[in-house]
Design a protein around this motif. Structure first.
Motif, short mmCIF file in Angstrom:
data_model
loop_
_atom_site.label_atom_id
_atom_site.label_comp_id
_atom_site.label_asym_id
_atom_site.label_seq_id
_atom_site.Cartn_x
_atom_site.Cartn_y
_atom_site.Cartn_z
N GLY A 18 0.90 0.83 4.91
CA GLY A 18 0.85 -0.59 5.22
C GLY A 18 0.36 -1.42 4.04
N PHE A 19 -0.56 -0.87 3.27
CA PHE A 19 -1.08 -1.58 2.10
C PHE A 19 -0.17 -1.45 0.88
CE2 PHE A 19 -5.08 -1.33 4.44
CZ PHE A 19 -5.62 -2.57 4.20
N ALA A 20 0.39 -0.27 0.66
CA ALA A 20 1.14 -0.02 -0.58
C ALA A 20 2.38 0.84 -0.32
CB ALA A 20 0.23 0.64 -1.60
N PRO A 21 3.39 0.28 0.33
CA PRO A 21 4.59 1.07 0.64
C PRO A 21 5.39 1.49 -0.59
CG PRO A 21 4.92 -1.23 1.21
CD PRO A 21 3.48 -1.08 0.84
N LEU A 32 1.87 12.76 4.30
CA LEU A 32 1.81 11.71 3.29
C LEU A 32 2.35 12.21 1.96
CD1 LEU A 32 0.90 8.81 2.65
CD2 LEU A 32 -1.23 9.82 1.81
N ARG A 33 3.17 11.41 1.36
CA ARG A 33 3.72 11.68 0.03
C ARG A 33 3.33 10.52 -0.86
NH1 ARG A 33 8.80 10.25 -2.31
NH2 ARG A 33 9.12 11.47 -4.18
N ILE A 34 2.80 10.83 -2.03
CA ILE A 34 2.48 9.80 -3.01
C ILE A 34 3.66 9.70 -3.96
CG2 ILE A 34 0.90 9.09 -4.84
CD1 ILE A 34 -1.29 10.64 -3.34
N ILE A 35 4.33 8.57 -3.93
CA ILE A 35 5.54 8.37 -4.72
C ILE A 35 5.19 8.26 -6.20
CG2 ILE A 35 7.51 6.84 -5.10
CD1 ILE A 35 7.07 5.89 -2.13
N HIS A 36 4.12 7.55 -6.51
CA HIS A 36 3.67 7.34 -7.89
C HIS A 36 2.20 7.73 -7.99
CE1 HIS A 36 7.29 5.04 -8.78
NE2 HIS A 36 7.05 4.29 -7.73
N SER A 37 1.90 8.96 -8.40
CA SER A 37 0.49 9.34 -8.52
C SER A 37 -0.20 8.52 -9.61
CB SER A 37 0.34 10.83 -8.80
OG SER A 37 0.94 11.19 -10.01
N SER A 38 0.56 8.19 -10.65
CA SER A 38 0.07 7.26 -11.67
C SER A 38 0.51 5.87 -11.21
CB SER A 38 0.66 7.61 -13.04
OG SER A 38 0.11 6.77 -14.01
N VAL A 44 -2.08 -1.62 -8.33
CA VAL A 44 -3.47 -1.16 -8.37
C VAL A 44 -4.32 -1.81 -7.28
CG1 VAL A 44 -5.60 -1.19 -9.75
CG2 VAL A 44 -3.46 -0.43 -10.78
N GLU A 45 -4.21 -3.10 -7.10
CA GLU A 45 -5.01 -3.77 -6.08
C GLU A 45 -4.67 -3.27 -4.69
OE1 GLU A 45 -6.07 -8.19 -4.35
OE2 GLU A 45 -5.22 -8.04 -6.35
N ARG A 46 -3.38 -3.13 -4.41
CA ARG A 46 -2.95 -2.65 -3.08
C ARG A 46 -3.42 -1.22 -2.83
NH1 ARG A 46 1.98 -5.28 -4.83
NH2 ARG A 46 2.17 -7.25 -3.71
N VAL A 47 -3.33 -0.36 -3.85
CA VAL A 47 -3.76 1.02 -3.69
C VAL A 47 -5.28 1.09 -3.51
CG1 VAL A 47 -3.93 3.26 -4.86
CG2 VAL A 47 -1.76 2.02 -4.84
N SER A 48 -6.01 0.26 -4.23
CA SER A 48 -7.46 0.21 -4.06
C SER A 48 -7.82 -0.18 -2.63
CB SER A 48 -8.09 -0.78 -5.04
OG SER A 48 -7.91 -0.33 -6.36
N GLN A 49 -7.09 -1.12 -2.07
CA GLN A 49 -7.31 -1.53 -0.68
C GLN A 49 -6.97 -0.38 0.28
OE1 GLN A 49 -4.79 -4.99 -0.63
NE2 GLN A 49 -6.48 -6.38 -1.04
N ALA A 50 -5.90 0.34 -0.02
CA ALA A 50 -5.50 1.47 0.82
C ALA A 50 -6.57 2.56 0.80
CB ALA A 50 -4.16 2.03 0.35
N ILE A 51 -7.12 2.84 -0.37
CA ILE A 51 -8.18 3.85 -0.49
C ILE A 51 -9.38 3.43 0.35
CG2 ILE A 51 -9.86 4.88 -2.08
CD1 ILE A 51 -7.60 4.77 -4.23
#
Length: 63
Positions: A18-21, A32-38, A44-51
């Motif tokens: 929901g935060f970082a599709p 869960l699959r991480i499409i871009h590990s880097s 970055v902001e969306r992933v930080s919110q997801a974490i």
């Protein structure tokens, strides 16, 4: 920023999606699959919110 998932904690409840599709998705096995590990700078902001929002604390940064 690099992001990873602790599969022993993850319940694939899709909060992170929901935060970082553009970075997270569920695979055909509903895991869960991480499409871009880097993480791209634009995400970055969306992933930080997801974490921060992960109910099982399964997401974390690497390095």
């Amino acid at each position: 920023m690099e992001v990873a998932v602790d599969r022993s904690l993850c319940e694939a409840n899709e909060v992170c999606i929901g935060f970082a599709p553009a970075v997270f998705e569920l695979d055909e096995d509903e895991e869960l699959r991480i499409i871009h590990s880097s993480v791209p700078e634009s995400e970055v902001e969306r992933v930080s919110q997801a974490i921060a929002a992960c109910p099982k604390n399964a997401l974390f940064t690497v390095g």
